[in-house]
Write a protein that holds these residues in place. Sequence first.
Motif, short mmCIF file in Angstrom:
data_model
loop_
_atom_site.label_atom_id
_atom_site.label_comp_id
_atom_site.label_asym_id
_atom_site.label_seq_id
_atom_site.Cartn_x
_atom_site.Cartn_y
_atom_site.Cartn_z
N LYS A 209 0.87 -1.18 0.00
CA LYS A 209 0.00 0.00 0.00
C LYS A 209 0.90 1.22 0.00
CE LYS A 209 -4.18 1.88 0.56
NZ LYS A 209 -5.29 1.69 -0.41
N GLY A 210 1.39 1.61 -1.18
CA GLY A 210 2.32 2.73 -1.26
C GLY A 210 3.62 2.41 -0.56
N ASP A 211 4.05 3.27 0.34
CA ASP A 211 5.27 3.04 1.10
C ASP A 211 5.03 2.15 2.31
OD1 ASP A 211 6.72 4.67 -0.61
OD2 ASP A 211 6.28 6.47 0.55
N PHE A 212 3.79 1.75 2.54
CA PHE A 212 3.44 0.89 3.65
C PHE A 212 2.96 -0.47 3.14
CE2 PHE A 212 3.22 5.13 5.22
CZ PHE A 212 3.49 5.08 6.59
N CYS A 213 2.66 -1.35 4.08
CA CYS A 213 2.02 -2.61 3.75
C CYS A 213 0.85 -2.84 4.70
CB CYS A 213 3.00 -3.79 3.86
SG CYS A 213 4.04 -3.99 2.41
N LYS A 214 -0.17 -3.51 4.20
CA LYS A 214 -1.30 -3.90 5.04
C LYS A 214 -1.08 -5.33 5.50
CE LYS A 214 -4.64 -3.04 2.12
NZ LYS A 214 -6.01 -2.84 1.58
N LEU A 215 -1.07 -5.50 6.82
CA LEU A 215 -1.01 -6.84 7.40
C LEU A 215 -2.44 -7.24 7.75
CD1 LEU A 215 2.01 -6.38 9.86
CD2 LEU A 215 2.06 -6.82 7.39
N ILE A 216 -2.98 -8.21 7.04
CA ILE A 216 -4.38 -8.63 7.24
C ILE A 216 -4.37 -9.90 8.08
CG2 ILE A 216 -6.52 -9.32 6.09
CD1 ILE A 216 -5.45 -7.76 3.63
N THR A 217 -5.03 -9.85 9.24
CA THR A 217 -4.98 -10.95 10.19
C THR A 217 -6.27 -11.77 10.18
OG1 THR A 217 -5.64 -9.38 11.91
CG2 THR A 217 -3.30 -9.85 11.69
N SER A 218 -6.22 -12.91 10.82
CA SER A 218 -7.31 -13.87 10.79
C SER A 218 -8.58 -13.36 11.47
CB SER A 218 -6.88 -15.19 11.43
OG SER A 218 -6.40 -14.97 12.75
N ASP A 219 -8.47 -12.33 12.29
CA ASP A 219 -9.66 -11.76 12.93
C ASP A 219 -10.31 -10.68 12.07
OD1 ASP A 219 -7.79 -9.77 13.13
OD2 ASP A 219 -7.80 -9.65 15.33
N GLY A 220 -9.83 -10.54 10.83
CA GLY A 220 -10.42 -9.58 9.89
C GLY A 220 -9.89 -8.17 10.00
N LYS A 221 -8.91 -7.95 10.86
CA LYS A 221 -8.36 -6.61 11.04
C LYS A 221 -7.21 -6.35 10.06
CE LYS A 221 -9.57 -6.26 15.95
NZ LYS A 221 -9.06 -6.08 17.33
N THR A 222 -7.01 -5.08 9.75
CA THR A 222 -5.93 -4.66 8.87
C THR A 222 -5.02 -3.69 9.61
OG1 THR A 222 -7.29 -4.92 6.89
CG2 THR A 222 -5.37 -3.49 6.71
N HIS A 223 -3.73 -3.95 9.57
CA HIS A 223 -2.76 -3.11 10.26
C HIS A 223 -1.76 -2.56 9.24
CE1 HIS A 223 -4.06 -4.93 14.12
NE2 HIS A 223 -4.16 -6.04 13.40
N LEU A 224 -1.48 -1.28 9.30
CA LEU A 224 -0.49 -0.67 8.41
C LEU A 224 0.89 -0.78 9.03
CD1 LEU A 224 -2.16 2.59 7.04
CD2 LEU A 224 -1.69 0.48 5.81
N TYR A 225 1.85 -1.25 8.23
CA TYR A 225 3.22 -1.43 8.72
C TYR A 225 4.16 -0.68 7.79
CZ TYR A 225 7.22 -3.85 10.80
OH TYR A 225 8.38 -4.15 11.47
N SER A 226 5.06 0.10 8.36
CA SER A 226 5.88 1.02 7.56
C SER A 226 7.16 0.38 7.01
CB SER A 226 6.24 2.26 8.39
OG SER A 226 6.95 1.88 9.54
N GLN A 227 7.00 -0.67 6.22
CA GLN A 227 8.09 -1.25 5.46
C GLN A 227 7.54 -1.74 4.13
OE1 GLN A 227 11.06 -3.90 6.91
NE2 GLN A 227 11.04 -3.09 8.98
N ASN A 228 8.42 -1.84 3.13
CA ASN A 228 7.94 -2.32 1.83
C ASN A 228 7.77 -3.83 1.85
OD1 ASN A 228 10.45 -3.68 0.84
ND2 ASN A 228 11.27 -1.60 0.93
N ILE A 229 7.04 -4.33 0.89
CA ILE A 229 6.67 -5.74 0.89
C ILE A 229 7.88 -6.66 0.72
CG2 ILE A 229 6.20 -5.89 -1.59
CD1 ILE A 229 3.69 -7.58 -0.77
N GLY A 230 8.88 -6.21 -0.03
CA GLY A 230 10.08 -7.03 -0.19
C GLY A 230 10.81 -7.25 1.12
N SER A 231 10.93 -6.19 1.92
CA SER A 231 11.62 -6.29 3.21
C SER A 231 10.86 -7.21 4.15
CB SER A 231 11.77 -4.91 3.83
OG SER A 231 12.55 -4.07 3.01
N ILE A 232 9.54 -7.09 4.17
CA ILE A 232 8.73 -7.94 5.04
C ILE A 232 8.82 -9.39 4.61
CG2 ILE A 232 6.37 -8.44 5.81
CD1 ILE A 232 5.76 -5.47 5.58
N TYR A 233 8.73 -9.63 3.32
CA TYR A 233 8.76 -11.00 2.79
C TYR A 233 10.07 -11.70 3.15
CZ TYR A 233 8.21 -14.78 -0.64
OH TYR A 233 8.10 -16.01 -1.25
N ALA A 234 11.16 -10.95 3.15
CA ALA A 234 12.46 -11.53 3.47
C ALA A 234 12.55 -12.00 4.91
CB ALA A 234 13.56 -10.52 3.18
#
Length: 254
Positions: free
Chosen positions: A170-195
């Motif tokens: 999501k732009g410069d952020f990523c959305k972490l979508i959890t099993s309870d249906g909530k969405t959390h914005l995290y300030s790292q790009n998707i490549g960094s998180i995936y690693a």
Amino acid sequence: MHILIIEDEIPAFEKLRSMIAVQLDGNFTYSWARSVIEAKHFLSSTADHSLIFSDIQLLDGNAFEIFDSIKVTIPIIFCSAYDAYLFKAFKSNGIEYILKPYTIDDIALAFAKYDTLFRSRTDLFPIKVLDDLKSALRYSPDAYKKQFIIKTAKGIHIVETKTMVMIEAKGDFCKLITSDGKTHLYSQNIGSIYAMLNPKQFFRINRSQVVHLPFVESIENHFKNRLLLSLRGVSDPVKTSSGTTADFRAWLDR
């Protein structure tokens, strides 16, 4: 030095060739392959390559089809727009992985690594170096990210990795979508998180989405060589890209 350049896009090939020429002062020859078939031909018929520069998505398939079918003892510098292939690259004699759009500095650093590792023996890929690279990628389960700390105006939230259904850029952020249906914005790009995540559990299905295997409920064939995935707790299905479908199938069947 004779270099094999595997790149299907003409502008990208011209850019790479010119950057290589700058680094080597023009003192090199090259072969150019735009497809899996052409690359196999060069590798089967010519044994004097010192180095390979390879894109991953080619006109007729994936570059790993080349290196899975032909034993290659030549160091490879991968140049790709996707970082999802990083681990596989280092299992295929890869010594560097450059993300597009790259710069002349990226190419210079790649040649610096090549010089350090192979200048004294350009005829054979040192097996010990390859083993060291592979060992560096064998993380224990404890090395993977177990939780993410989300800082908000209301305080701090802890998101456990095991509860994450999907990650979406999501732009410069990523959305972490959890099993309870909530969405959390995290300030790292998707490549960094995936690693940071366990590759046995998480897979990057396209440039902007990573899925968590335990939450994949169904998979259907989709047009243009894509797959349609339904995830528990996510209302809309997500799709693999045509370039990642084959790897996703192999990942599921490992």
